[in-house]
Design an enzyme around this catalytic site. Structure first.
Site, PDB file in Angstrom:
ATOM      1  N   LYS A  76       0.814  -1.228   0.000  1.00 19.33           N
ATOM      2  CA  LYS A  76       0.000   0.000   0.000  1.00 19.33           C
ATOM      3  C   LYS A  76       0.850   1.282   0.000  1.00 19.33           C
ATOM      4  O   LYS A  76       0.504   2.253  -0.671  1.00 19.33           O
ATOM      5  CB  LYS A  76      -0.960   0.000   1.199  1.00 19.33           C
ATOM      6  CG  LYS A  76      -2.064  -1.034   1.052  1.00 19.33           C
ATOM      7  CD  LYS A  76      -3.046  -0.960   2.209  1.00 19.33           C
ATOM      8  CE  LYS A  76      -4.204  -1.915   1.968  1.00 19.33           C
ATOM      9  NZ  LYS A  76      -5.290  -1.735   2.934  1.00 19.33           N
ATOM     10  N   ASP A 112     -10.800   2.642   2.051  1.00 18.11           N
ATOM     11  CA  ASP A 112     -11.108   1.920   3.303  1.00 18.11           C
ATOM     12  C   ASP A 112     -11.955   2.748   4.262  1.00 18.11           C
ATOM     13  O   ASP A 112     -12.926   2.255   4.833  1.00 18.11           O
ATOM     14  CB  ASP A 112      -9.808   1.509   4.015  1.00 18.11           C
ATOM     15  CG  ASP A 112      -9.265   0.182   3.515  1.00 18.11           C
ATOM     16  OD1 ASP A 112     -10.046  -0.621   2.968  1.00 18.11           O
ATOM     17  OD2 ASP A 112      -8.051  -0.055   3.685  1.00 18.11           O
TER      18      ASP A 112
HETATM   19  P1  NAP Z   1      -1.839  -3.305  11.033  1.00 18.24           P
HETATM   20  O1  NAP Z   1      -1.512  -2.170  10.143  1.00 18.24           O
HETATM   21  O2  NAP Z   1      -0.833  -4.382  11.266  1.00 18.24           O
HETATM   22  O3  NAP Z   1      -2.257  -2.685  12.471  1.00 18.24           O
HETATM   23  C1  NAP Z   1      -2.648  -3.498  13.518  1.00 18.24           C
HETATM   24  C2  NAP Z   1      -3.039  -2.638  14.725  1.00 18.24           C
HETATM   25  O4  NAP Z   1      -3.560  -3.510  15.732  1.00 18.24           O
HETATM   26  C3  NAP Z   1      -1.883  -1.884  15.361  1.00 18.24           C
HETATM   27  O5  NAP Z   1      -2.369  -0.686  15.905  1.00 18.24           O
HETATM   28  C4  NAP Z   1      -1.434  -2.825  16.470  1.00 18.24           C
HETATM   29  O6  NAP Z   1      -0.895  -2.162  17.592  1.00 18.24           O
HETATM   30  C5  NAP Z   1      -2.744  -3.429  16.902  1.00 18.24           C
HETATM   31  N1  NAP Z   1      -2.585  -4.788  17.410  1.00 18.24           N
HETATM   32  C6  NAP Z   1      -2.142  -5.866  16.720  1.00 18.24           C
HETATM   33  N2  NAP Z   1      -2.145  -6.962  17.510  1.00 18.24           N
HETATM   34  C7  NAP Z   1      -2.585  -6.537  18.733  1.00 18.24           C
HETATM   35  C8  NAP Z   1      -2.777  -7.194  19.976  1.00 18.24           C
HETATM   36  N3  NAP Z   1      -2.546  -8.511  20.106  1.00 18.24           N
HETATM   37  N4  NAP Z   1      -3.236  -6.465  21.016  1.00 18.24           N
HETATM   38  C9  NAP Z   1      -3.485  -5.130  20.879  1.00 18.24           C
HETATM   39  N5  NAP Z   1      -3.302  -4.441  19.728  1.00 18.24           N
HETATM   40  C10 NAP Z   1      -2.861  -5.151  18.668  1.00 18.24           C
HETATM   41  O7  NAP Z   1      -3.159  -4.053  10.542  1.00 18.24           O
HETATM   42  P2  NAP Z   1      -4.360  -3.480   9.650  1.00 18.24           P
HETATM   43  O8  NAP Z   1      -4.028  -3.636   8.222  1.00 18.24           O
HETATM   44  O9  NAP Z   1      -4.734  -2.145  10.165  1.00 18.24           O
HETATM   45  O10 NAP Z   1      -5.510  -4.555   9.963  1.00 18.24           O
HETATM   46  C11 NAP Z   1      -6.078  -4.675  11.254  1.00 18.24           C
HETATM   47  C12 NAP Z   1      -7.233  -5.670  11.190  1.00 18.24           C
HETATM   48  O11 NAP Z   1      -8.259  -5.152  10.374  1.00 18.24           O
HETATM   49  C13 NAP Z   1      -6.882  -7.030  10.581  1.00 18.24           C
HETATM   50  O12 NAP Z   1      -7.577  -8.019  11.296  1.00 18.24           O
HETATM   51  C14 NAP Z   1      -7.418  -6.947   9.177  1.00 18.24           C
HETATM   52  O13 NAP Z   1      -7.791  -8.220   8.653  1.00 18.24           O
HETATM   53  C15 NAP Z   1      -8.658  -6.094   9.397  1.00 18.24           C
HETATM   54  N6  NAP Z   1      -9.064  -5.322   8.216  1.00 18.24           N
HETATM   55  C16 NAP Z   1     -10.374  -5.385   7.854  1.00 18.24           C
HETATM   56  C17 NAP Z   1     -10.809  -4.646   6.770  1.00 18.24           C
HETATM   57  C18 NAP Z   1     -12.247  -4.724   6.353  1.00 18.24           C
HETATM   58  O14 NAP Z   1     -12.553  -4.268   5.245  1.00 18.24           O
HETATM   59  N7  NAP Z   1     -13.147  -5.242   7.175  1.00 18.24           N
HETATM   60  C19 NAP Z   1      -9.915  -3.826   6.056  1.00 18.24           C
HETATM   61  C20 NAP Z   1      -8.576  -3.776   6.472  1.00 18.24           C
HETATM   62  C21 NAP Z   1      -8.160  -4.533   7.567  1.00 18.24           C
HETATM   63  P3  NAP Z   1       0.614  -1.584  17.618  1.00 18.24           P
HETATM   64  O15 NAP Z   1       0.552  -0.270  16.906  1.00 18.24           O
HETATM   65  O16 NAP Z   1       0.885  -1.464  19.074  1.00 18.24           O
HETATM   66  O17 NAP Z   1       1.459  -2.613  16.910  1.00 18.24           O
END
Ligand code: NAP
Length: 292
Positions: A76, A112
């Site tokens: 991205k 998004d």
């Molecule tokens: P990302 O960029 O890796 O960010 C993950 C975030 O979650 C970070 O803020 C991280 O905290 C936090 N996190 C991760 N593991 C954690 C834990 N065990 N406890 C507490 N906080 C935690 O991921 P992303 O791309 O934003 O995606 C996040 C989720 O959204 C995924 O499950 C993805 O599949 C889903 N998603 C859904 C859609 C949809 O259309 N429904 C779209 C995009 C993503 P830190 O900053 O402290 O590392």
């Protein structure tokens, strides 16, 4: 009316998702169902593009005449830095999840945040975001898109709750004057609470297992909307617990479908058949649960 006997022809237009890994992506199911539902001569495929190879995929878009890309992990930011033009949303986020082509010019979008807002509006049309207090748990790519989108629609506050403080502060800045960082104590007083972490995901990148919740469920109050952007499972432990405590809930499939619907509209200029897209995604997810 659906067109089940469509076959690709010489004139067929092509869109694709690029990412790595990509074979479990739901996007081909969602977008092809949209093309078939409207009888459009388009096809959507998935390309596994290795990390660092996004530039080559963009060049191929020009040389092969591919009309649209969805962009997912890990490309991205690389794509945001390589396209010819960025929308204000993609520029603010330094992240692109959708590329369109205008002649030889490539335009980077980020759908998004708007996808999340549309899914909320579809599920709760009576809920007024203007003046609402919103808590976003997480500060990663998806959270940042939602935070920026909330900042554009005159909410009262966007409170970012994240385990890493400096990421929370940077993400809160995307909401402008209404953004700030907070902690779990901000959850009970919020009208809308969004989990944008992978906590509660059963499988996939960062999955914690389906029993986990991102914050203490006792903080949930009746009358709140609790949204989870995790969609595997569709009913996460957070949403189950929040509903039991009297909150209204929103699952993550709506955001997935609506961000794809916006991409579809950018590429084709047609209104997306959101119902058909959601149905196809649901069917695929339930088949995947039966035979993962
Ligand atoms: P990302 O960029 O890796 O960010 C993950 C975030 O979650 C970070 O803020 C991280 O905290 C936090 N996190 C991760 N593991 C954690 C834990 N065990 N406890 C507490 N906080 C935690 O991921 P992303 O791309 O934003 O995606 C996040 C989720 O959204 C995924 O499950 C993805 O599949 C889903 N998603 C859904 C859609 C949809 O259309 N429904 C779209 C995009 C993503 P830190 O900053 O402290 O590392």
């Amino acid at each position: 009316m659906a067109h089940p006997h469509w076959m690709p022809k010489g004139s067929t237009r092509v869109a694709a998702v690029i990412g790595h890994p990509i074979r479990h992506s739901l996007s081909p199911v969602i977008l092809n169902s949209a093309f078939r539902a409207l009888g459009l001569d388009w096809v959507y495929v998935a390309f596994d593009v290795a990390p660092g190879e996004a530039q080559g995929a963009l060049s191929a878009m020009k040389s092969l005449g591919i009309d649209g890309y969805s962009v997912t992990m890990p490309h991205k930011t690389d794509v945001a830095r390589a396209v010819d033009h960025l929308t204000p949303e993609a520029s603010a986020l330094d992240a692109v999840n959708c590329v369109s082509r205008f002649g030889r010019l490539l335009i980077g979008h980020n759908t998004d945040g708007e996808g999340f807002l549309r899914s909320l509006k579809e599920a709760y049309p009576e809920f007024g975001l203007r003046g609402a207090r919103c808590a976003v748990v997480g500060a990663g790519g998806a959270a940042r898109a939602i935070i920026a989108a909330l900042g554009r629609v005159e909410v009262a506050e966007v409170i970012v709750v994240n385990r890493t403080a400096d990421r929370a502060a940077r993400a809160a800045g995307l909401a402008g004057a209404v953004g700030r960082t907070g902690d779990e104590s901000d959850i009970p007083g919020s009208d809308l609470v969004i989990n944008a972490t992978p906590v509660g995901m059963a499988a996939g990148d960062g999955a914690t297992g389906a029993d986990e919740v991102p914050f203490d469920l006792r903080l949930v109050r009746p009358g709140q909307i609790v949204a989870d952007i995790v969609y595997q499972p569709l009913e996460t432990a957070l949403l189950r617990g929040a509903a039991e405590r009297g909150a209204s809930v929103l699952d993550g499939l709506g955001m997935l479908v609506h961000q794809a619907a916006i991409a579809f509209e950018i590429w084709t200029g047609e209104a997306a058949p959101v119902g058909a897209m959601r149905e196809a995604a649901l069917e695929h997810l339930s088949a995947r649960c039966a035979d993962p």
